[in-house]
Scaffold this motif. Structure first.
Motif, short mmCIF file in Angstrom:
data_model
loop_
_atom_site.label_atom_id
_atom_site.label_comp_id
_atom_site.label_asym_id
_atom_site.label_seq_id
_atom_site.Cartn_x
_atom_site.Cartn_y
_atom_site.Cartn_z
N LYS A 179 0.84 -1.18 0.00
CA LYS A 179 0.00 0.00 0.00
C LYS A 179 0.88 1.24 0.00
O LYS A 179 1.95 1.26 0.61
CB LYS A 179 -0.88 -0.01 1.26
CG LYS A 179 -1.74 1.21 1.42
CD LYS A 179 -3.16 0.82 1.75
CE LYS A 179 -4.02 2.05 1.91
NZ LYS A 179 -5.45 1.72 1.80
N SER A 180 0.44 2.27 -0.68
CA SER A 180 1.24 3.49 -0.76
C SER A 180 0.31 4.70 -0.72
O SER A 180 -0.74 4.71 -1.35
CB SER A 180 2.04 3.47 -2.07
OG SER A 180 2.63 4.73 -2.29
N VAL A 181 0.70 5.70 0.05
CA VAL A 181 -0.09 6.93 0.11
C VAL A 181 0.85 8.14 0.16
O VAL A 181 2.03 8.00 0.46
CB VAL A 181 -0.99 7.00 1.38
CG1 VAL A 181 -2.08 5.96 1.35
CG2 VAL A 181 -0.14 6.89 2.64
N VAL A 182 0.30 9.30 -0.15
CA VAL A 182 1.08 10.53 -0.01
C VAL A 182 0.46 11.33 1.13
O VAL A 182 -0.74 11.55 1.17
CB VAL A 182 1.05 11.35 -1.32
CG1 VAL A 182 1.76 12.68 -1.11
CG2 VAL A 182 1.73 10.57 -2.43
N VAL A 183 1.31 11.74 2.08
CA VAL A 183 0.83 12.56 3.19
C VAL A 183 1.57 13.89 3.16
O VAL A 183 2.68 13.99 2.63
CB VAL A 183 1.06 11.87 4.56
CG1 VAL A 183 0.25 10.60 4.67
CG2 VAL A 183 2.53 11.58 4.77
N THR A 184 0.94 14.91 3.72
CA THR A 184 1.57 16.23 3.78
C THR A 184 1.91 16.56 5.22
O THR A 184 1.07 16.37 6.12
CB THR A 184 0.62 17.30 3.21
OG1 THR A 184 0.27 16.92 1.88
CG2 THR A 184 1.31 18.66 3.18
N VAL A 185 3.13 17.01 5.45
CA VAL A 185 3.56 17.33 6.81
C VAL A 185 2.82 18.58 7.29
O VAL A 185 2.87 19.63 6.64
CB VAL A 185 5.09 17.57 6.86
CG1 VAL A 185 5.53 17.96 8.27
CG2 VAL A 185 5.83 16.33 6.39
N SER A 186 2.13 18.44 8.42
CA SER A 186 1.32 19.57 8.90
C SER A 186 1.98 20.34 10.03
O SER A 186 1.67 21.51 10.27
CB SER A 186 -0.05 19.05 9.36
OG SER A 186 0.12 18.15 10.43
N ASP A 187 2.91 19.71 10.73
CA ASP A 187 3.56 20.36 11.87
C ASP A 187 4.37 21.58 11.40
O ASP A 187 5.19 21.47 10.50
CB ASP A 187 4.49 19.35 12.55
CG ASP A 187 4.96 19.82 13.92
OD1 ASP A 187 5.31 21.01 14.04
OD2 ASP A 187 4.98 19.01 14.86
N PRO A 188 4.16 22.74 12.04
CA PRO A 188 4.91 23.94 11.65
C PRO A 188 6.43 23.77 11.78
O PRO A 188 7.19 24.44 11.09
CB PRO A 188 4.42 25.01 12.64
CG PRO A 188 3.13 24.49 13.17
CD PRO A 188 3.19 23.00 13.11
N ARG A 189 6.85 22.89 12.67
CA ARG A 189 8.30 22.67 12.83
C ARG A 189 8.81 21.54 11.94
O ARG A 189 9.95 21.12 12.07
CB ARG A 189 8.61 22.36 14.29
CG ARG A 189 8.51 23.57 15.21
CD ARG A 189 8.54 23.15 16.65
NE ARG A 189 7.43 22.24 16.95
CZ ARG A 189 7.33 21.52 18.05
NH1 ARG A 189 8.29 21.56 18.93
NH2 ARG A 189 6.29 20.74 18.24
N GLY A 190 7.93 21.04 11.08
CA GLY A 190 8.34 19.95 10.20
C GLY A 190 8.39 18.63 10.94
O GLY A 190 7.90 18.50 12.05
N LEU A 191 9.00 17.65 10.29
CA LEU A 191 9.14 16.33 10.90
C LEU A 191 10.40 16.36 11.77
O LEU A 191 11.51 16.25 11.28
CB LEU A 191 9.26 15.26 9.81
CG LEU A 191 9.32 13.80 10.26
CD1 LEU A 191 8.12 13.44 11.10
CD2 LEU A 191 9.42 12.88 9.06
N HIS A 192 10.23 16.57 13.06
CA HIS A 192 11.38 16.73 13.95
C HIS A 192 11.63 15.46 14.76
O HIS A 192 10.93 14.46 14.59
CB HIS A 192 11.20 17.95 14.85
CG HIS A 192 9.87 17.99 15.54
ND1 HIS A 192 9.66 17.40 16.75
CD2 HIS A 192 8.68 18.51 15.14
CE1 HIS A 192 8.39 17.58 17.10
NE2 HIS A 192 7.79 18.25 16.14
N LEU A 193 12.60 15.52 15.65
CA LEU A 193 13.01 14.32 16.39
C LEU A 193 11.87 13.67 17.14
O LEU A 193 11.71 12.46 17.11
CB LEU A 193 14.12 14.68 17.39
CG LEU A 193 15.55 14.26 17.06
CD1 LEU A 193 16.44 14.53 18.26
CD2 LEU A 193 15.63 12.80 16.67
N ARG A 194 11.09 14.49 17.83
CA ARG A 194 10.05 13.89 18.68
C ARG A 194 8.92 13.27 17.85
O ARG A 194 8.44 12.18 18.16
CB ARG A 194 9.49 14.92 19.66
CG ARG A 194 9.51 14.42 21.08
CD ARG A 194 9.12 15.52 22.05
NE ARG A 194 9.68 16.81 21.68
CZ ARG A 194 8.97 17.94 21.60
NH1 ARG A 194 7.69 17.94 21.85
NH2 ARG A 194 9.57 19.07 21.28
N SER A 195 8.51 13.98 16.79
CA SER A 195 7.47 13.37 15.96
C SER A 195 8.04 12.17 15.21
O SER A 195 7.33 11.19 14.98
CB SER A 195 6.87 14.40 15.00
OG SER A 195 7.86 15.11 14.32
#
Lengths: 107, 169
Positions: free
Chosen positions: A25-41
């Motif tokens: 399965k494959s999907v496209v997601v958009t990063v919503s976090d204002p800080r981007g994809l960071h260490l904690r996420s």
């Protein structure tokens, strides 16, 4: 019959057992976090991905990057995903559908 | 042998093989380990900062201690085997303790600390070749997933060959 001359248990007989394992399965997601994809996420993504047997990869379409292993925090950080970037998640394995469903909510 | 039996035999063999492979590689379903981490640095502040980062990745599920500098106030830079020894004892787990060092005499002092441990404990301690920051982050995360000492060290050491910048193609 003449088939007795062949090996009684063919080692390569992928048709039936492989079918459920080849779920993909494959999907496209958009990063919503204002800080981007960071260490904690990223940690939460790896935690979630590790619960599944499927092989899971992600590629940053906005940076035209290669696909990386979603179960590796360091590879995930290589995506350098900012807010608004599109990531293509791809999973293959027996629980690929469930893995993608669980991961989608994290972005 | 009746033809009808073949597929069922093959199917069950195939499934078990896959299952075992995947459990070894990805998810230690049946077995969960608890290990401790020790952060060793010449600088008490660096050790504390790395420990803070690692703790955020592990989320309170992994014992992480630090041995940095030569004094408690953090003024004197250096490494001390006795401080490392007490840091090991602080997070001691039967499944093992992984030590992550910055470089140079951190490694030598960590080796000395291991020599001071009783043989049985020493066997369950491992010096990691991983870079300190990346290694601590990866090790903390994977330790919190219940992976074994050897498995955690393997993913931490893989940081040596993982570039920081993206592999844009």
């Amino acid at each position: 019959m003449s088939s007795n001359s062949h090996a009684p248990l063919p080692v390569d007989h992928p048709a039936q057992p492989e079918k459920p394992l080849q779920q993909s399965k494959s999907v496209v997601v958009t990063v919503s976090d204002p800080r981007g994809l960071h260490l904690r996420s990223g940690r939460d993504v790896v935690r979630t991905a590790s619960q599944f047997q499927a092989q899971i990869t992600a590629a940053n379409l906005s940076r035209n990057s290669n696909a990386v292993d979603l179960k590796s925090i360091l590879q995930l950080m290589q995506l350098q995903a900012r807010q608004g970037h599109d990531l293509q998640l791809a999973a293959s394995g027996p629980d690929a559908d469930a893995a993608i469903e669980a991961l989608c909510s994290l972005f | 042998m009746p033809d009808g039996k073949r597929p069922s035999n093959v199917r069950s063999r195939g499934w078990n093989e896959h299952r075992n492979d995947r459990q070894l590689l990805f998810c230690p379903v049946g077995e969960s380990f608890v290990i401790g981490l020790v952060i060793v640095s010449h600088s008490a502040k660096l050790a504390a900062g790395v420990r803070e980062l690692a703790a955020q990745m592990a989320g309170d599920q992994v014992g992480i201690s630090q041995a940095g500098g030569l004094s408690d106030d953090g003024e004197q830079l250096g490494t001390d085997a006795f401080r490392i020894l007490s840091a090991i004892e602080e997070v001691w787990c039967k499944d093992g303790v992984l030590l992550l060092m910055d470089l140079g005499s951190s490694v030598m002092s960590a080796e000395l600390a291991l020599e001071m441990l009783p043989e049985q404990q020493r066997q369950n301690c491992l010096l990691s070749n991983a870079p300190l920051v990346e290694g601590a982050i990866v090790a903390a995360l994977h330790a919190s997933l219940g992976e074994s000492l050897q498995a955690v060290n393997a993913v931490a050491e893989a940081a040596l060959s993982t570039p920081k910048l993206s592999n844009t193609g």
